[in-house]
Write a protein that holds these residues in place. Structure first.
Motif, PDB file in Angstrom:
ATOM      1  N   SER A  98       6.997 -25.082  -6.948  1.00  0.00           N
ATOM      2  CA  SER A  98       7.000 -23.429  -6.243  1.00  0.00           C
ATOM      3  C   SER A  98       5.778 -22.819  -6.250  1.00  0.00           C
ATOM      4  O   SER A  98       5.129 -23.006  -7.959  1.00  0.00           O
ATOM      5  CB  SER A  98       7.864 -22.597  -6.513  1.00  0.00           C
ATOM      6  OG  SER A  98       8.174 -21.169  -6.217  1.00  0.00           O
ATOM      7  N   GLN A 100       3.913 -18.268  -6.647  1.00  0.00           N
ATOM      8  CA  GLN A 100       3.432 -17.356  -5.611  1.00  0.00           C
ATOM      9  C   GLN A 100       2.728 -16.434  -6.491  1.00  0.00           C
ATOM     10  O   GLN A 100       2.304 -16.568  -7.705  1.00  0.00           O
ATOM     11  CB  GLN A 100       5.016 -16.680  -6.426  1.00  0.00           C
ATOM     12  CG  GLN A 100       4.845 -15.164  -5.823  1.00  0.00           C
ATOM     13  CD  GLN A 100       6.795 -14.867  -6.150  1.00  0.00           C
ATOM     14  OE1 GLN A 100       7.269 -15.175  -6.992  1.00  0.00           O
ATOM     15  NE2 GLN A 100       6.158 -12.874  -6.144  1.00  0.00           N
ATOM     16  N   GLY A 114       4.855 -16.236  -1.444  1.00  0.00           N
ATOM     17  CA  GLY A 114       4.964 -17.158  -2.429  1.00  0.00           C
ATOM     18  C   GLY A 114       5.172 -19.057  -1.449  1.00  0.00           C
ATOM     19  O   GLY A 114       6.123 -18.194  -0.068  1.00  0.00           O
ATOM     20  N   TYR A 115       5.693 -19.754  -1.769  1.00  0.00           N
ATOM     21  CA  TYR A 115       6.842 -21.081  -0.768  1.00  0.00           C
ATOM     22  C   TYR A 115       7.173 -21.237  -1.881  1.00  0.00           C
ATOM     23  O   TYR A 115       7.211 -21.639  -3.345  1.00  0.00           O
ATOM     24  CB  TYR A 115       5.049 -21.712  -0.270  1.00  0.00           C
ATOM     25  CG  TYR A 115       3.869 -21.193   0.833  1.00  0.00           C
ATOM     26  CD1 TYR A 115       4.775 -21.625   1.904  1.00  0.00           C
ATOM     27  CD2 TYR A 115       3.828 -20.699   0.013  1.00  0.00           C
ATOM     28  CE1 TYR A 115       4.139 -21.425   2.787  1.00  0.00           C
ATOM     29  CE2 TYR A 115       2.378 -20.126   1.449  1.00  0.00           C
ATOM     30  CZ  TYR A 115       2.858 -20.479   2.858  1.00  0.00           C
ATOM     31  OH  TYR A 115       1.980 -20.388   3.826  1.00  0.00           O
ATOM     32  N   GLN A 116       8.520 -22.450  -1.662  1.00  0.00           N
ATOM     33  CA  GLN A 116       9.441 -22.919  -3.050  1.00  0.00           C
ATOM     34  C   GLN A 116       9.736 -23.976  -2.012  1.00  0.00           C
ATOM     35  O   GLN A 116      10.063 -24.026  -0.722  1.00  0.00           O
ATOM     36  CB  GLN A 116      10.378 -22.056  -3.110  1.00  0.00           C
ATOM     37  CG  GLN A 116      10.299 -20.941  -4.272  1.00  0.00           C
ATOM     38  CD  GLN A 116      10.776 -19.937  -3.917  1.00  0.00           C
ATOM     39  OE1 GLN A 116      12.317 -20.076  -3.805  1.00  0.00           O
ATOM     40  NE2 GLN A 116      11.950 -19.988  -5.222  1.00  0.00           N
ATOM     41  N   PRO A 125       6.575 -17.976   2.684  1.00  0.00           N
ATOM     42  CA  PRO A 125       6.004 -16.880   1.713  1.00  0.00           C
ATOM     43  C   PRO A 125       7.241 -15.482   1.953  1.00  0.00           C
ATOM     44  O   PRO A 125       8.222 -15.214   3.326  1.00  0.00           O
ATOM     45  CB  PRO A 125       5.223 -15.925   2.646  1.00  0.00           C
ATOM     46  CG  PRO A 125       4.505 -17.300   3.388  1.00  0.00           C
ATOM     47  CD  PRO A 125       5.513 -18.120   4.255  1.00  0.00           C
ATOM     48  N   SER A 126       7.653 -14.962   0.732  1.00  0.00           N
ATOM     49  CA  SER A 126       8.490 -14.263   0.469  1.00  0.00           C
ATOM     50  C   SER A 126       7.402 -12.460   1.084  1.00  0.00           C
ATOM     51  O   SER A 126       6.837 -12.748   0.973  1.00  0.00           O
ATOM     52  CB  SER A 126       8.870 -13.720  -0.925  1.00  0.00           C
ATOM     53  OG  SER A 126       7.564 -13.483  -1.513  1.00  0.00           O
ATOM     54  N   SER A 128       6.157  -9.269   1.558  1.00  0.00           N
ATOM     55  CA  SER A 128       5.504  -8.047   0.491  1.00  0.00           C
ATOM     56  C   SER A 128       6.072  -6.918   0.727  1.00  0.00           C
ATOM     57  O   SER A 128       5.682  -5.882  -0.002  1.00  0.00           O
ATOM     58  CB  SER A 128       4.372  -8.049  -0.008  1.00  0.00           C
ATOM     59  OG  SER A 128       3.704  -8.773   1.256  1.00  0.00           O
TER      60      SER A 128
END
Length: 143
Positions: A98, A100, A114-116, A125-126, A128
């Protein structure tokens, strides 16, 4: 299971390679801690962590530039090696699961995405930015 979490700044730009048909993004994260030694003098200690992020989603690579602050999570690995003068050495590395983006040193902050890795897959990506309060999100679409 052992998990390593690191918050720090990239020491150099990310390099993307293909190994046996799989993409890997390699980068280095530096974490600096400040402390007082036994005499009371202010000291700094920097730990460098080599990171390998095996993923087909290389879209984050252009944002992994020198100086960018990141949060990295993954499995720790210790590599041992011989130097040219015959001495033994060791390096800490992380197989990233993960990552971010937290920001950058420049005024153009890259943050929030981010990537998980989750069971072999990755999430997008989450976001923003939050939707406007009191407004309909559909009204803000350009089409």
């Amino acid at each position: 299971m052992i998990k390593l979490q690191v918050i720090g700044n990239l020491g150099r730009d990310c390099v993307t390679n293909t190994v046996n048909g799989k993409n890997v993004m390699n980068f280095t994260v530096a974490h600096t801690e400040k402390f007082k030694d036994s005499t009371g003098a202010q000291r700094e200690k920097t730990i460098w962590v080599d990171c390998a992020y095996w993923s087909d989603r290389t879209g984050i690579a252009p944002y992994l530039k020198k100086g960018t602050q990141v949060y990295v999570e993954g499995a720790p690995e210790v590599r041992t090696y011989q130097t040219q003068d015959g001495k033994s050495g060791a390096a800490l590395s992380v197989r990233v699961s993960s990552i971010q983006l937290l920001g950058s040193r420049s005024s153009e902050g890259n943050g929030g995405g981010g990537y998980q890795q989750q069971g072999g897959g990755y999430s997008a990506p989450s976001p923003s930015m939050e939707p406007p309060i009191g407004g309909d999100v559909a009204d803000d679409l350009p089409f």
